[in-house]
Design a protein around this motif. Structure first.
Motif, PDB file in Angstrom:
ATOM      1  N   VAL A 318       0.874  -1.172   0.000  1.00  0.00           N
ATOM      2  CA  VAL A 318       0.000   0.000   0.000  1.00  0.00           C
ATOM      3  C   VAL A 318       0.909   1.219   0.000  1.00  0.00           C
ATOM      4  N   SER A 321       2.423   3.372   3.070  1.00  0.00           N
ATOM      5  CA  SER A 321       2.189   2.712   4.355  1.00  0.00           C
ATOM      6  C   SER A 321       3.437   2.766   5.221  1.00  0.00           C
ATOM      7  N   TYR A 325       7.155  -4.517   5.731  1.00  0.00           N
ATOM      8  CA  TYR A 325       6.654  -5.689   5.026  1.00  0.00           C
ATOM      9  C   TYR A 325       6.507  -6.888   5.965  1.00  0.00           C
ATOM     10  N   THR A 328       3.274  -6.620   7.476  1.00  0.00           N
ATOM     11  CA  THR A 328       2.199  -6.482   6.495  1.00  0.00           C
ATOM     12  C   THR A 328       1.781  -7.827   5.935  1.00  0.00           C
ATOM     13  N   SER A 469      -2.096  -2.120   6.923  1.00  0.00           N
ATOM     14  CA  SER A 469      -1.420  -0.914   6.443  1.00  0.00           C
ATOM     15  C   SER A 469      -1.945   0.315   7.167  1.00  0.00           C
ATOM     16  N   TRP A 471      -1.491   4.620   6.476  1.00  0.00           N
ATOM     17  CA  TRP A 471      -0.891   5.615   5.598  1.00  0.00           C
ATOM     18  C   TRP A 471      -1.631   6.946   5.737  1.00  0.00           C
TER      19      TRP A 471
END
Length: 743
Positions: A318, A321, A325, A328, A469, A471
């Motif tokens: 995303v 974000s 990882y 995520t 995520s 953001w």
């Protein structure tokens, strides 16, 4: 579908509709077979007598000495194993040498990949693909299809060389034993998807020496940047049982001393080849990275095989974000997530189960119908943004849940500033759901963490999380005109991966025109990133336009749609015009117009004079498009060279002028060009150009040139020095498009 970058024609590669691209070289006859994978056809090579048989491509393909090339194919044959080779030849078609792959370890009637990568030797100008097997009798058949010859196909952005990734190159193979094992290159018969062009052929094979842990490593140590998150990945082929296969991402300091290692265990559902990845952030003193593999609790003689190894910058699932990882995608475990209260248990799915990204997800299990609080680690926030959006993909696999979704905020001293959350609600079912919430950042917050209160409504409730995520909540659609380039930048955010996207430009009269992307007009293209940025160089000048987008999910019948605000591109000097190459916007030029065309519209006619009649009979075809001459000035040597560069390709161009100049935007073919001096004074830079224009249709299949995946890291990996780059490519455009000099 043609293999990208293949020197071979589609017919020669797929054997459809014929095998005319192949010829016998030794002890065989060639027949058109059936039962192929990329089409019904395949090549059957049948032995005339016992002994080696070979066939080769009819054509020879241009190569550059000192450059690495790869050949691969899907092969089958239940009687005898096979191999593939590259035959290097001089300009006079004299054979220099042949680079052979390893022979497949055993015959297999199933389609499997064979491959070789080698460096074109000195003097090599042409190359052919060879296919070979050695039967013990006549009338023995081997089969071939899906053949490739070209530059090595690599994982985009891989820091490791192709030799470390694919194992097909025997020279300088960079794998060594580390603990309690021997390591070798072998070529088992492995069936790969026909469109997996990276995998197959030789693999790295570790054989355990004695009972106990065993491991081996890659000797390549590419450079990394401290603070950047990286992912190591590979296909692992574990033993049948009794041990745990793992993959490790290692970081080293400037002295090549190991300073950090992060491991991910494979949870295989069987004994095939399974992709495993592990990610971590390069520590402050990191200068290099590498990858290692191993077995925990192995027994003597057990074998671990690996293929398609890569180290890449961690993907951003995303855009924007702040969640790493590892937290995520949960490929290596549950990351920094913990249970802060209650009986819930967190774990990575094992064995593999359906997930949103890659191959694993995080499971949340509650043995009793009680409430628990689960929380992630803290993530640093970007400055200057107040509104944030959080998302999580979730599916309930047993029982039921009530969820209170929230974010916990922290200041720079790690002191909690409280939780912002949405009202409690039942977890939706069935299937995967994408849950999105908006939050306002409290004053002083510099860090954030997920914090969910999860209440099981029945004992033994289970759910899975994936792709979490957080953001900054930016507009989902933005447009920005750029007068200096005569273009509009269109940005769409928070797209769903896998959807089919179509984008139109809409003018005040309601007319819709498809916008051009990297592969052509954007009509039903697959979304591969949550944020898509399109630079529209064909938007009209001086006319307000907006953009209308539709995105259709797989299997859906109703599309999501978005509409942007309206923008206008302006041109300060109405006497100027834009000449643009739709497929190569880097060549676009703004030129000063001396005189517009006097248009003609030719027509093909046949006249028949009838005896005794005053008027002839005329048969006419449809009248042609506009034809005329455009006169422009270039005002500097740089403009003159730029116009030559624009015209060199002979491509269809787009001519644009401001409204009120008596012409509309027009796609044109440019005929023979006259370049004249405006005065006899030699240093005068001005030139007058006569451009014969012929109206053309809008190119529909031309994409905006460039490589969506090619990065400077690829250039660095493929070339040892900048001198190598200068010798390999004629222009920087060729570097960008990966077009090496031929011959």
């Amino acid at each position: 579908m043609p293999i990208p970058g293949n020197f071979l024609s589609e017919s020669t590669s797929s054997m459809d509709p014929s095998i005319s691209g192949w010829t016998s070289k030794l002890n065989c006859t060639l027949l058109m077979g059936t039962g192929g994978r990329v089409g019904d056809g395949c090549l059957t090579m049948r032995s005339v007598a016992s002994g080696e048989m070979q066939c080769q491509t009819v054509s020879a393909y241009s190569v550059i000495a000192g450059t690495d090339y790869e050949a691969f194919a899907d092969a089958a044959g239940g009687t005898v194993p096979e191999r593939i080779g590259i035959r290097w030849m001089t300009i006079r078609n004299v054979e220099i040498s042949i680079s052979w792959s390893q022979t497949t370890a055993a015959a297999s009637a199933s389609w499997h990949r064979i491959a070789v990568t080698a460096t074109a030797p000195a003097g090599a100008v042409r190359a052919q693909v060879l296919f070979s097997s050695t039967p013990a009798a006549g009338a023995v058949s081997s089969y071939l299809e899906n053949v490739y010859l070209g530059l090595p196909i690599r994982t985009v952005g891989n820091l490791l060389t192709h030799g470390a990734e694919g194992h097909e190159q025997a020279t300088n193979w960079p794998y060594v034993s580390a603990v309690n094992c021997s390591v070798s290159r072998t070529t088992p018969a492995v069936s790969w998807p026909t469109i997996n062009y990276v995998g197959g052929g030789a693999v790295a094979t570790m054989t355990v020496t004695a009972n106990g842990d065993a491991s081996f490593r890659c000797t390549e140590q590419p450079t990394v940047t401290p603070g950047q998150e990286y992912v190591a990945s590979s296909h692992l082929n574990p033993p049948t049982s009794g041990s745990t296969a793992w993959l490790e991402l290692r970081f080293y300091d400037a002295a090549h001393s190991q300073i950090q290692a992060t491991r991910a265990n494979l949870a295989p559902p069987g004994t095939n080849y399974y992709m495993q990845s592990v990610s971590d952030v390069a520590p402050p003193t990191a200068a290099y990275a590498s990858v290692a593999f191993g077995l925990t609790g192995a027994t003597a003689g057990q074998v671990l095989r690996t293929d398609t190894s890569a180290i890449t910058i961690a993907p951003v699932l995303v855009t924007g974000s702040v969640v790493p990882y590892s937290d995520t995608s949960f490929e290596a475990g549950v990351g920094t997530w913990t249970v802060t209260s209650g009986v819930a248990v967190l774990a990575r799915t094992s064995p593999w189960a359906p997930s949103i990204d890659a191959f694993y997800a995080m499971t949340v299990t509650s043995a009793t119908a009680t409430s628990s609080v689960i929380r992630s680690g803290r993530y640093p926030l970007p400055p200057g943004e107040d509104s944030f959006r959080s998302s999580m993909h979730l599916t309930v696999t047993a029982g039921g849940w009530t969820l209170t979704r929230g974010l916990r905020w922290y200041d720079a001293a790690n002191v909690s500033l409280g939780v912002t959350s949405v009202a409690a609600s039942p977890a939706p079912t069935p299937g995967w759901w994408h849950l999105i919430d908006d939050h306002v950042r409290p004053a002083g917050a510099t860090q954030v963490a997920f914090e969910w209160t999860v209440a099981a409504t029945t004992p033994a409730s289970v759910m899975r999380f994936d792709v979490g995520s957080i953001w900054a909540a930016l507009p989902t659609g933005e447009v920005e005109p750029d007068d200096s380039t005569g273009s509009v930048r269109v940005t769409f955010r928070e797209l769903d991966l896998g959807e089919a996207l179509t984008l139109w430009r809409v003018t005040p009269d309601g007319r819709r025109t498809l916008v051009r992307g990297t592969s052509g007009l954007l009509s039903g293209v697959t979304v591969t990133s949550t944020t898509m940025v399109i630079e529209d160089y064909e938007a009209p000048l001086g006319v307000p336009v907006y953009y209308y987008m539709e995105a259709l999910a797989p299997g859906a019948t109703l599309a999501e749609n978005r509409t942007t605000s309206t923008v206008t591109i302006s041109l300060a000097d109405r006497n100027e015009c834009w000449l643009k190459d739709p497929g190569n916007p880097q060549r676009n030029l703004r030129a000063l117009v001396k005189a517009g065309p006097n248009w003609q519209r030719p027509i093909a006619q046949a006249e028949y004079r009838v005896r005794g009649r005053r008027n002839s009979v005329v048969l006419s075809d449809a009248r042609g498009g506009l034809e005329g001459g455009l006169a422009v000035w270039t005002r500097s040597d740089e403009e003159r060279e730029a116009l030559h560069w624009l015209l060199d390709s002979g491509n269809v161009l787009l001519w644009q002028a401001m409204p009120g100049m008596g012409v509309s935007d027009m796609y044109v073919n440019v005929g023979g060009v006259d370049e004249a001096r405006v005065t006899p004074y030699a240093p005068e830079p001005w030139r007058e150009w006569q451009l014969p224009l012929r109206e053309a249709d809008m190119p529909t299949t031309v994409g905006v040139a460039g490589s969506a995946g090619r990065t400077w890291q690829d250039v660095l990996t493929e070339n040892s020095t900048w001198e190598d780059v200068l010798l390999k490519y004629a222009t920087w455009e060729d570097v960008f498009l990966n077009r090496p000099i031929e011959g």
